[in-house]
Design a protein around this motif. Structure first.
Motif, mmCIF file in Angstrom:
data_model
loop_
_atom_site.group_PDB
_atom_site.id
_atom_site.type_symbol
_atom_site.label_atom_id
_atom_site.label_comp_id
_atom_site.label_asym_id
_atom_site.label_seq_id
_atom_site.Cartn_x
_atom_site.Cartn_y
_atom_site.Cartn_z
ATOM 1 N N THR A 423 0.994 -1.257 -0.030
ATOM 2 C CA THR A 423 -0.104 0.058 -0.039
ATOM 3 C C THR A 423 0.742 1.252 0.082
ATOM 4 O O THR A 423 2.073 1.150 0.929
ATOM 5 C CB THR A 423 -1.143 0.043 1.289
ATOM 6 O OG1 THR A 423 -1.887 -1.245 1.207
ATOM 7 C CG2 THR A 423 -1.747 1.248 1.191
ATOM 8 N N ASN A 424 0.589 2.349 -0.838
ATOM 9 C CA ASN A 424 1.436 3.283 -0.986
ATOM 10 C C ASN A 424 1.454 4.030 0.318
ATOM 11 O O ASN A 424 0.524 4.142 1.072
ATOM 12 C CB ASN A 424 0.593 4.014 -2.214
ATOM 13 C CG ASN A 424 1.565 5.361 -2.566
ATOM 14 O OD1 ASN A 424 2.821 5.389 -2.497
ATOM 15 N ND2 ASN A 424 1.021 6.287 -2.894
ATOM 16 N N ASN A 425 2.911 4.293 0.744
ATOM 17 C CA ASN A 425 3.139 5.335 1.790
ATOM 18 C C ASN A 425 2.730 4.535 3.055
ATOM 19 O O ASN A 425 2.441 5.048 4.117
ATOM 20 C CB ASN A 425 2.392 6.683 1.743
ATOM 21 C CG ASN A 425 2.720 7.398 0.668
ATOM 22 O OD1 ASN A 425 3.957 7.542 0.407
ATOM 23 N ND2 ASN A 425 2.239 8.194 -0.200
ATOM 24 N N THR A 426 2.432 3.129 3.021
ATOM 25 C CA THR A 426 2.328 2.478 4.082
ATOM 26 C C THR A 426 3.322 1.338 4.169
ATOM 27 O O THR A 426 3.740 0.596 3.407
ATOM 28 C CB THR A 426 0.789 1.586 3.898
ATOM 29 O OG1 THR A 426 -0.008 2.698 3.627
ATOM 30 C CG2 THR A 426 0.583 0.771 4.969
ATOM 31 N N SER A 428 5.123 -2.278 5.085
ATOM 32 C CA SER A 428 4.263 -3.547 4.860
ATOM 33 C C SER A 428 4.867 -4.509 5.944
ATOM 34 O O SER A 428 6.066 -4.443 5.993
ATOM 35 C CB SER A 428 4.283 -4.001 3.576
ATOM 36 O OG SER A 428 3.978 -5.360 3.444
ATOM 37 N N ASP A 500 -3.203 2.119 -3.691
ATOM 38 C CA ASP A 500 -3.179 3.186 -3.216
ATOM 39 C C ASP A 500 -3.801 3.039 -1.540
ATOM 40 O O ASP A 500 -4.395 2.089 -1.445
ATOM 41 C CB ASP A 500 -4.217 4.180 -3.672
ATOM 42 C CG ASP A 500 -3.840 5.675 -3.721
ATOM 43 O OD1 ASP A 500 -2.763 5.974 -2.676
ATOM 44 O OD2 ASP A 500 -4.412 6.680 -4.528
ATOM 45 N N GLU A 501 -3.526 4.044 -0.724
ATOM 46 C CA GLU A 501 -4.439 4.105 0.494
ATOM 47 C C GLU A 501 -5.782 3.955 0.179
ATOM 48 O O GLU A 501 -6.298 4.906 -0.456
ATOM 49 C CB GLU A 501 -3.887 4.962 1.270
ATOM 50 C CG GLU A 501 -2.187 5.128 1.745
ATOM 51 C CD GLU A 501 -1.903 6.364 2.570
ATOM 52 O OE1 GLU A 501 -1.802 6.294 3.837
ATOM 53 O OE2 GLU A 501 -1.890 7.494 1.993
ATOM 54 N N GLY A 531 -7.398 11.010 4.380
ATOM 55 C CA GLY A 531 -6.561 10.014 3.944
ATOM 56 C C GLY A 531 -5.846 10.533 2.672
ATOM 57 O O GLY A 531 -6.474 11.711 1.944
ATOM 58 N N GLY A 533 -5.403 8.670 -0.017
ATOM 59 C CA GLY A 533 -5.480 7.839 -1.309
ATOM 60 C C GLY A 533 -6.567 8.553 -2.027
ATOM 61 O O GLY A 533 -7.530 9.470 -1.788
ATOM 62 N N GLY A 579 -6.115 0.594 -3.901
ATOM 63 C CA GLY A 579 -6.063 0.033 -2.574
ATOM 64 C C GLY A 579 -7.228 -0.644 -1.931
ATOM 65 O O GLY A 579 -7.131 -1.520 -0.902
#
Length: 580
Positions: A423-426, A428, A500-501, A531, A533, A579
């Motif tokens: 997930t983008n910017n997240t 993992s 994406d988020e 958020g 996303g 996402g």
């Protein structure tokens, strides 16, 4: 008898008395005188009565001349040899003196008619007259005397002469005693190159000759002496050599014929000892051929034989094993550490045998080298290394090359999970994701087939680990990872998706009461998103009542309801992105 004239003689007388043998009677003198008498005067008286008359008479009584001869009348003498006394045969009166004419040659004597002595000079036949003289006269006889040169005593030492063709002989002189040779002769004629003069053999023989007897004649007026000389003319022994005299040959390789250097005579017979090895030939001094067996250095004696002798020389011959012709095919071999290698054996190009094998440098641990063959299980990795293999024998050393690489075992590499949904910017929980390596091989490098990773995601080329936090969206992409070592490359696969988020979606108010056909202050109603996303699509279910619209691009509800909807209806709005 007297001659008387006148009266008649009455008596006769003579004075002195007559010599013996003569008589006087009546004036007559007669008889045979028996004595010689020199001239003597005798007076003879013829007496008569009338007186006496006288007459003188001279009487000489000579010794009677005789008959003289010699036998033999022809006398042949030899100078230096005493003659047998030659006595005269004589009959008649007593010889008062003897004489000879002409004078006898030196060495001969003449006395009382006897010839004797030892002649000291030669003389052709000469007639001598011998006179036996007395008062009565002279008796003569002739003798023919020849004085010859004595025949010689002739010999040669040595009487057996062995000469060499082309070699000047030491002059061979005769041994001569006795007379002086007036003429020399030889039979048969001497061979070419030899001379005969005054009994001397000399010269340089130009031809060979088997033993031949030559008769030499030494002639004098007194005769001919003979001697025999046996002459053999041999072919001269040769000067013999070989260059080179140390010959190194190779089995099954034809040699360059080795010819002798010969000076001097012509060789009649060639021999060699011991016998040459199999494959080599010896003919007329030439060594040739192709040796078929190996042989350590052996000395051979070669004889060049002529009638004049035997010359010898030595030749040292060594027959070596041919160098081994070999190679490795293939000449580049890759082995794997810990795995038994295929046998690496040389390929031979001839039948030569190696006595010893060497390899340089030393093989790595686990590999063995024996008789040119490489076997074993390599225990260590090794970069490509060129090994030189030597096949050594008596003929020398030959070499071949082989390139050996020992690579590591290729392990098994996997990623678990092999699908990364990020997930983008997240952050993992699956990152960092390291590969799982099974097996003995050690990975020495990692590669990624596609270096384009989502921003924020990195690949460890030293360990094959994916790590980081994605900062951009990324559609599902398959990645191939190569895990490399010396043994090769193993592939592992991983799919990466960055979605994406999913933002938080709310509507305020989330309960709408509208009036049919009347605008509402709550409309349009836009969603509230929290958020980062980004919504890519909007959906609503069920469909809105007539008159109301749903913004599929922004999730906004707007419009004027044109139908009644008396019971509350719950609408679900989906704000979609990658996402969720």
């Amino acid at each position: 008898s007297p001659s008387v004239s006148g009266g008649s003689v009455s008596s006769w007388s003579i004075s002195p008395d007559l010599p013996a043998g003569l008589n006087f009677s009546d004036g007559v003198i007669s008889g045979t005188p028996t004595v010689n008498m020199t001239l003597s005067t005798f007076t003879v008286w013829a007496n008569t009565s009338g007186g006496a008359t006288s007459h003188t008479l001279n009487i000489t009584i000579l010794e009677p001349s005789g008959n003289l001869s010699y036998s033999p009348q022809n006398l042949t003498l030899t100078r230096g040899l005493a003659m047998a006394n030659l006595h005269p045969t004589y009959s008649g009166g007593v010889v008062e003196n003897w004489s000879i004419h002409p004078a006898l040659p030196t060495g001969l004597n003449f006395s009382n008619g006897v010839l004797s002595g030892t002649p000291s000079v030669n003389m052709t036949t000469t007639m001598f007259t011998v006179y036996a003289n007395n008062s009565g006269g002279s008796a003569a006889a002739t003798i023919n005397i020849t004085i010859l040169e004595p025949a010689v005593d002739l010999s040669y030492n040595p009487a057996n002469l062995t000469l060499m063709r082309g070699t000047t002989m030491a002059p061979l002189l005769p041994s001569v005693s006795g007379g002086n040779v007036s003429e020399w002769g030889i039979e048969p004629a001497l061979p070419s190159g030899l001379n005969f003069a005054d009994g001397v053999f000399s010269g340089t023989p130009a031809v060979n000759m088997t033993r031949t007897q030559f008769t030499v004649y030494a002639n004098t007026s007194g005769g001919s002496a003979m001697a025999w000389v046996n002459i053999t003319i041999l072919e001269p022994a040769v000067d013999l050599s070989y260059n080179p005299y140390n010959v190194t040959l190779t089995r099954n390789v034809s040699m360059t014929p080795l010819s002798p250097t010969v000076a001097g005579g012509d060789v009649e017979v060639w021999t060699i000892e011991p016998g040459l090895p199999l494959g080599l030939n010896f003919s007329n001094g030439v060594i040739s051929g192709t040796p078929e067996v190996n042989m350590t250095t052996t000395m051979f004696t070669v004889w060049a034989n002529t009638s004049g002798g035997s010359a010898s020389t030595t030749v040292n011959i060594t027959v070596l094993e041919p160098t081994v012709e070999f190679l490795y095919a293939p000449n580049s071999v890759v082995m794997t550490r810990g795995e038994t290698a295929n046998t690496v054996a040389p390929v031979f190009g001839n039948d030569a045998s190696a006595e010893a094998w060497d390899i340089s440098p030393a093989l790595p641990a686990g590999l063995n080298f024996s008789n040119g063959v490489i076997t074993g299980t390599p225990e260590v990795n090794m970069t490509a290394t060129v090994y030189t293999v030597y096949a050594n024998n008596s003929g020398g050393s030959s070499s071949a090359y082989i390139n050996i690489t020992v690579v590591d075992q290729v392990p098994t590499v996997v990623y678990s999970p092999d699908v990364l949904d990020l997930t983008n910017n997240t952050a993992s929980p699956n990152l960092p994701l390291a590969p799982t390596v099974t097996g003995q091989g050690t990975i020495i490098s990692w590669e990624l087939n596609n270096t384009s990773l989502p921003s924020g995601i990195l690949f460890g080329s030293d360990n094959g680990t994916f790590y980081g936090t994605p900062t951009e969206l990324w559609t599902t992409t398959a990645y191939k990872v190569w895990a490399n070592n010396t043994g090769g490359t193993v592939e592992a696969y991983l799919n990466i998706t960055v979605v994406d988020e999913v933002p938080t979606l709310t509507y305020l108010p989330d309960n709408l009461t509208l009036t049919k056909d009347q605008p509402s202050t709550d409309l349009p109603l836009a969603p509230t998103l929290t958020g980062s996303g980004a919504i890519t699509s909007w959906e609503i279910s069920p469909d809105l009542p007539n008159g109301l619209n749903f913004g599929a691009s922004n999730g906004t509800i707007w419009g004027i309801a044109t139908v009644l909807q008396t019971s509350p209806v719950t609408y679900t709005v989906w704000a979609n992105n990658s996402g969720g």
